[in-house]
Design a protein around this motif. Structure first.
Motif, PDB file in Angstrom:
ATOM      1  N   PRO A   1       0.799  -1.237   0.000  1.00 27.28           N
ATOM      2  CA  PRO A   1       0.000   0.000   0.000  1.00 27.28           C
ATOM      3  C   PRO A   1       0.826   1.277   0.000  1.00 27.28           C
ATOM      4  O   PRO A   1       0.431   2.276  -0.616  1.00 27.28           O
ATOM      5  CB  PRO A   1      -0.844  -0.119   1.274  1.00 27.28           C
ATOM      6  CG  PRO A   1      -0.115  -1.100   2.139  1.00 27.28           C
ATOM      7  CD  PRO A   1       0.550  -2.043   1.206  1.00 27.28           C
ATOM      8  N   LEU A   2       1.960   1.293   0.686  1.00 26.24           N
ATOM      9  CA  LEU A   2       2.779   2.506   0.710  1.00 26.24           C
ATOM     10  C   LEU A   2       3.386   2.763  -0.670  1.00 26.24           C
ATOM     11  O   LEU A   2       3.490   3.916  -1.106  1.00 26.24           O
ATOM     12  CB  LEU A   2       3.882   2.381   1.757  1.00 26.24           C
ATOM     13  CG  LEU A   2       3.411   2.175   3.194  1.00 26.24           C
ATOM     14  CD1 LEU A   2       4.609   2.041   4.132  1.00 26.24           C
ATOM     15  CD2 LEU A   2       2.523   3.330   3.642  1.00 26.24           C
TER      16      LEU A   2
ATOM     17  N   ALA B   1     -12.277   6.960  16.435  1.00 25.89           N
ATOM     18  CA  ALA B   1     -12.119   5.508  16.519  1.00 25.89           C
ATOM     19  C   ALA B   1     -13.366   4.796  16.025  1.00 25.89           C
ATOM     20  O   ALA B   1     -13.281   3.740  15.370  1.00 25.89           O
ATOM     21  CB  ALA B   1     -11.807   5.097  17.955  1.00 25.89           C
ATOM     22  N   ALA B   2     -14.532   5.358  16.325  1.00 29.47           N
ATOM     23  CA  ALA B   2     -15.788   4.755  15.889  1.00 29.47           C
ATOM     24  C   ALA B   2     -15.909   4.743  14.367  1.00 29.47           C
ATOM     25  O   ALA B   2     -16.648   3.933  13.806  1.00 29.47           O
ATOM     26  CB  ALA B   2     -16.966   5.513  16.499  1.00 29.47           C
ATOM     27  N   GLN B   3     -15.167   5.627  13.711  1.00 28.88           N
ATOM     28  CA  GLN B   3     -15.161   5.654  12.246  1.00 28.88           C
ATOM     29  C   GLN B   3     -14.066   4.759  11.659  1.00 28.88           C
ATOM     30  O   GLN B   3     -13.879   4.713  10.455  1.00 28.88           O
ATOM     31  CB  GLN B   3     -14.943   7.082  11.740  1.00 28.88           C
ATOM     32  CG  GLN B   3     -16.053   8.052  12.097  1.00 28.88           C
ATOM     33  CD  GLN B   3     -15.823   9.405  11.439  1.00 28.88           C
ATOM     34  OE1 GLN B   3     -15.801   9.519  10.213  1.00 28.88           O
ATOM     35  NE2 GLN B   3     -15.658  10.431  12.249  1.00 28.88           N
ATOM     36  N   GLY B   4     -13.350   4.075  12.557  1.00 27.91           N
ATOM     37  CA  GLY B   4     -12.296   3.177  12.097  1.00 27.91           C
ATOM     38  C   GLY B   4     -10.966   3.848  11.857  1.00 27.91           C
ATOM     39  O   GLY B   4     -10.083   3.271  11.217  1.00 27.91           O
ATOM     40  N   ASP B   5     -10.776   5.071  12.387  1.00 29.09           N
ATOM     41  CA  ASP B   5      -9.518   5.775  12.195  1.00 29.09           C
ATOM     42  C   ASP B   5      -8.439   5.161  13.094  1.00 29.09           C
ATOM     43  O   ASP B   5      -8.567   5.129  14.320  1.00 29.09           O
ATOM     44  CB  ASP B   5      -9.686   7.259  12.516  1.00 29.09           C
ATOM     45  CG  ASP B   5      -8.437   8.059  12.211  1.00 29.09           C
ATOM     46  OD1 ASP B   5      -8.323   8.574  11.089  1.00 29.09           O
ATOM     47  OD2 ASP B   5      -7.570   8.156  13.102  1.00 29.09           O
ATOM     48  N   ALA B   6      -7.358   4.688  12.476  1.00 24.64           N
ATOM     49  CA  ALA B   6      -6.314   3.972  13.214  1.00 24.64           C
ATOM     50  C   ALA B   6      -5.617   4.862  14.232  1.00 24.64           C
ATOM     51  O   ALA B   6      -5.286   4.412  15.336  1.00 24.64           O
ATOM     52  CB  ALA B   6      -5.290   3.394  12.241  1.00 24.64           C
ATOM     53  N   GLU B   7      -5.383   6.116  13.886  1.00 26.79           N
ATOM     54  CA  GLU B   7      -4.716   7.018  14.821  1.00 26.79           C
ATOM     55  C   GLU B   7      -5.626   7.323  16.007  1.00 26.79           C
ATOM     56  O   GLU B   7      -5.171   7.372  17.153  1.00 26.79           O
ATOM     57  CB  GLU B   7      -4.309   8.313  14.122  1.00 26.79           C
ATOM     58  CG  GLU B   7      -3.429   9.213  14.966  1.00 26.79           C
ATOM     59  CD  GLU B   7      -2.951  10.451  14.240  1.00 26.79           C
ATOM     60  OE1 GLU B   7      -2.045  11.132  14.761  1.00 26.79           O
ATOM     61  OE2 GLU B   7      -3.491  10.752  13.151  1.00 26.79           O
ATOM     62  N   GLY B   8      -6.906   7.496  15.742  1.00 23.55           N
ATOM     63  CA  GLY B   8      -7.858   7.722  16.831  1.00 23.55           C
ATOM     64  C   GLY B   8      -7.940   6.525  17.758  1.00 23.55           C
ATOM     65  O   GLY B   8      -8.017   6.672  18.990  1.00 23.55           O
TER      66      GLY B   8
ATOM     67  N   GLY C   1      -6.784  -0.085   3.323  1.00 22.48           N
ATOM     68  CA  GLY C   1      -7.036   0.134   4.743  1.00 22.48           C
ATOM     69  C   GLY C   1      -5.820   0.591   5.507  1.00 22.48           C
ATOM     70  O   GLY C   1      -5.922   0.956   6.681  1.00 22.48           O
ATOM     71  N   ASN C   2      -4.644   0.602   4.863  1.00 21.25           N
ATOM     72  CA  ASN C   2      -3.432   1.056   5.534  1.00 21.25           C
ATOM     73  C   ASN C   2      -3.575   2.520   5.926  1.00 21.25           C
ATOM     74  O   ASN C   2      -3.989   3.353   5.118  1.00 21.25           O
ATOM     75  CB  ASN C   2      -2.224   0.871   4.615  1.00 21.25           C
ATOM     76  CG  ASN C   2      -0.931   1.329   5.233  1.00 21.25           C
ATOM     77  OD1 ASN C   2      -0.586   2.513   5.175  1.00 21.25           O
ATOM     78  ND2 ASN C   2      -0.199   0.413   5.839  1.00 21.25           N
ATOM     79  N   PHE C   3      -3.192   2.832   7.163  1.00 19.96           N
ATOM     80  CA  PHE C   3      -3.380   4.181   7.699  1.00 19.96           C
ATOM     81  C   PHE C   3      -2.705   5.235   6.832  1.00 19.96           C
ATOM     82  O   PHE C   3      -3.314   6.239   6.472  1.00 19.96           O
ATOM     83  CB  PHE C   3      -2.829   4.255   9.117  1.00 19.96           C
ATOM     84  CG  PHE C   3      -2.774   5.651   9.675  1.00 19.96           C
ATOM     85  CD1 PHE C   3      -3.926   6.256  10.134  1.00 19.96           C
ATOM     86  CD2 PHE C   3      -1.587   6.344   9.723  1.00 19.96           C
ATOM     87  CE1 PHE C   3      -3.893   7.555  10.637  1.00 19.96           C
ATOM     88  CE2 PHE C   3      -1.536   7.637  10.227  1.00 19.96           C
ATOM     89  CZ  PHE C   3      -2.693   8.237  10.684  1.00 19.96           C
ATOM     90  N   TYR C   4      -1.449   5.013   6.475  1.00 15.03           N
ATOM     91  CA  TYR C   4      -0.697   6.011   5.716  1.00 15.03           C
ATOM     92  C   TYR C   4      -1.187   6.106   4.281  1.00 15.03           C
ATOM     93  O   TYR C   4      -1.293   7.197   3.713  1.00 15.03           O
ATOM     94  CB  TYR C   4       0.792   5.696   5.773  1.00 15.03           C
ATOM     95  CG  TYR C   4       1.334   5.784   7.167  1.00 15.03           C
ATOM     96  CD1 TYR C   4       1.663   7.010   7.727  1.00 15.03           C
ATOM     97  CD2 TYR C   4       1.476   4.642   7.954  1.00 15.03           C
ATOM     98  CE1 TYR C   4       2.122   7.096   9.024  1.00 15.03           C
ATOM     99  CE2 TYR C   4       1.942   4.721   9.250  1.00 15.03           C
ATOM    100  CZ  TYR C   4       2.265   5.954   9.782  1.00 15.03           C
ATOM    101  OH  TYR C   4       2.713   6.044  11.079  1.00 15.03           O
ATOM    102  N   ALA C   5      -1.499   4.968   3.684  1.00 16.31           N
ATOM    103  CA  ALA C   5      -1.977   4.972   2.312  1.00 16.31           C
ATOM    104  C   ALA C   5      -3.326   5.680   2.195  1.00 16.31           C
ATOM    105  O   ALA C   5      -3.591   6.379   1.210  1.00 16.31           O
ATOM    106  CB  ALA C   5      -2.090   3.541   1.798  1.00 16.31           C
ATOM    107  N   LYS C   6      -4.164   5.540   3.189  1.00 16.22           N
ATOM    108  CA  LYS C   6      -5.488   6.174   3.142  1.00 16.22           C
ATOM    109  C   LYS C   6      -5.389   7.688   3.159  1.00 16.22           C
ATOM    110  O   LYS C   6      -6.321   8.377   2.747  1.00 16.22           O
ATOM    111  CB  LYS C   6      -6.350   5.691   4.310  1.00 16.22           C
ATOM    112  CG  LYS C   6      -6.881   4.276   4.151  1.00 16.22           C
ATOM    113  CD  LYS C   6      -7.856   3.918   5.245  1.00 16.22           C
ATOM    114  CE  LYS C   6      -9.166   4.678   5.094  1.00 16.22           C
ATOM    115  NZ  LYS C   6     -10.169   4.238   6.084  1.00 16.22           N
ATOM    116  N   ARG C   7      -4.269   8.226   3.672  1.00 22.09           N
ATOM    117  CA  ARG C   7      -4.116   9.676   3.724  1.00 22.09           C
ATOM    118  C   ARG C   7      -3.602  10.260   2.405  1.00 22.09           C
ATOM    119  O   ARG C   7      -3.421  11.472   2.289  1.00 22.09           O
ATOM    120  CB  ARG C   7      -3.153  10.057   4.859  1.00 22.09           C
ATOM    121  CG  ARG C   7      -3.652   9.656   6.255  1.00 22.09           C
ATOM    122  CD  ARG C   7      -4.892  10.431   6.641  1.00 22.09           C
ATOM    123  NE  ARG C   7      -5.468   9.969   7.900  1.00 22.09           N
ATOM    124  CZ  ARG C   7      -5.178  10.499   9.081  1.00 22.09           C
ATOM    125  NH1 ARG C   7      -4.288  11.461   9.164  1.00 22.09           N
ATOM    126  NH2 ARG C   7      -5.762  10.058  10.174  1.00 22.09           N
TER     127      ARG C   7
END
Length: 355
Positions: free
Chosen positions: A131-132, A259-266, A165-171
């Motif tokens: 993903p990266l 977090a409820a939205q599935g945000d990994a950082e949250g 779904g990768n945190f960094y790739a999603k950004r």
């Protein structure tokens, strides 16, 4: 002609390093010239053990040695050695190695700057589902880095990166959203939550200034529209000692919403508040559950924290081997995780240790 001479010199240097792979340096560990120099440090035995595995063709060890060479932990790195190890692993179809080698060529870190070759390695890693690499390849196509610009290809790869779904790739921004990086204010004033997120730290002179009132204003506008990244950044602002801003109750509510939205950082930040006892009712089980959701998305801080839990046996059975695996996941982004991983690396068999 000058460029040709430069490339010839580089090729010779690279060949010299590769030719010394099996050459012992006279130390009892028999570490070859490609092994990063950690002599006299607490990581020396771990590095030597990894180098032996890497020399034997273990591609995972080759990536780990490459990371250790690239960062060197608190001292100047050895990126040329890192590139050599990443290429060895990449030739064995290791996607992490392909991605890392691509980043070195794309930035000219330890190797001659070659955006074309960088893009080629991103293509290979992206096609293997990294993903990266998919995110970086999208950027290459969107900006014409290392080849022609192709907005359709950029959209294709950013969609794949975000779908991972990768945190960094999603950004990763798509080409149509990259205008936000130029001047987000018009769209922010019009109510675009993504633009408001970028407006929080935007300065026309491109110099970073910690304007907490400005950050709070725009993050609040974006968070109020349910944009999870803004909810997290606003929550982090409320956990810090910025003048008049600290409010852990607000922070927990914002992290919970993200977090409820599935945000990994949250998810990570909320788990951290639970583990630190900074919520009204700390819950170790909830913290572990949040962390597992976050690590599934590849968020490096969550992987590091999960490793720490296994090292200390907090909420889980103590298991240093499992901890090392989690630190390895985080090491692509987090130098501290690399350090922790090395401390947990077996330093050879018992016979070797007793010599």
């Amino acid at each position: 002609m000058a460029r040709r001479l430069f490339l010839t010199g580089w090729t010779a240097l690279f060949a010299m390093i590769f030719s010394s792979c099996a050459t012992a340096q006279g130390s009892e560990s028999g570490v070859n010239a490609l092994c990063p120099d950690y002599a006299g440090t607490q990581y020396e035995q771990a590095i030597n053990a990894l180098c032996k595995k890497a020399n034997a063709g273990d591609k995972a060890a080759q990536v780990e040695v490459g990371l250790a060479a690239l960062h060197r932990l608190h001292v100047q790195g050895e990126p040329l050695k890192a590139a050599a190890w990443f290429e060895k692993a990449a030739r064995q179809d290791d996607a992490d190695a392909m991605y890392l080698l691509g980043t070195q060529y794309a930035s000219g870190t330890g190797v001659a700057l070659d955006e074309v070759r960088g893009r080629q390695w991103f293509v290979r890693a992206a096609e293997k589902g990294h993903p990266l690499a998919q995110a970086r390849l999208s950027e290459c196509y969107a900006l014409g880095i290392g080849g022609k610009r192709d907005d359709a290809a950029a959209e294709k790869w950013v969609a794949k990166a975000q779908a991972s779904g990768n945190f960094y790739a999603k950004r990763t921004l798509s080409p149509k959203d990259m205008i936000l990086l130029e001047d987000p204010m018009v769209r922010a004033e019009a109510g675009d939550p993504v633009a408001q997120y970028y407006a929080a730290r935007y300065n026309r002179d491109n110099r970073y200034r910690a304007d907490y009132d400005r950050m709070e204003k725009w993050y609040s506008k974006s968070a109020g529209q349910g944009y999870a990244p803004a909810q997290v950044k606003l929550g982090i602002l409320y956990t810090q000692d910025a003048p008049g801003k600290k409010d852990l109750k607000k922070a927990a509510a914002l992290f919970s919403a993200a977090a409820a939205q599935g945000d990994a950082e949250g998810q990570y930040e909320l788990a951290l508040l639970h583990l630190q006892g900074q919520v009204e009712k700390p819950d170790l089980a909830e913290a572990e559950g949040l962390l597992r959701q976050s690590v599934a998305k590849g968020y490096d801080k969550a992987c590091s924290l999960m490793g720490m839990l296994y090292v200390r046996g907090i909420g889980v059975n103590e298991n240093r081997e499992v901890a090392r695996v989690w630190y390895r996941h985080a090491a692509l982004h987090d130098i501290g995780a690399l350090q922790d991983m090395l401390l947990l690396t077996p330093a050879g068999d018992e016979k070797e240790r007793g010599r």
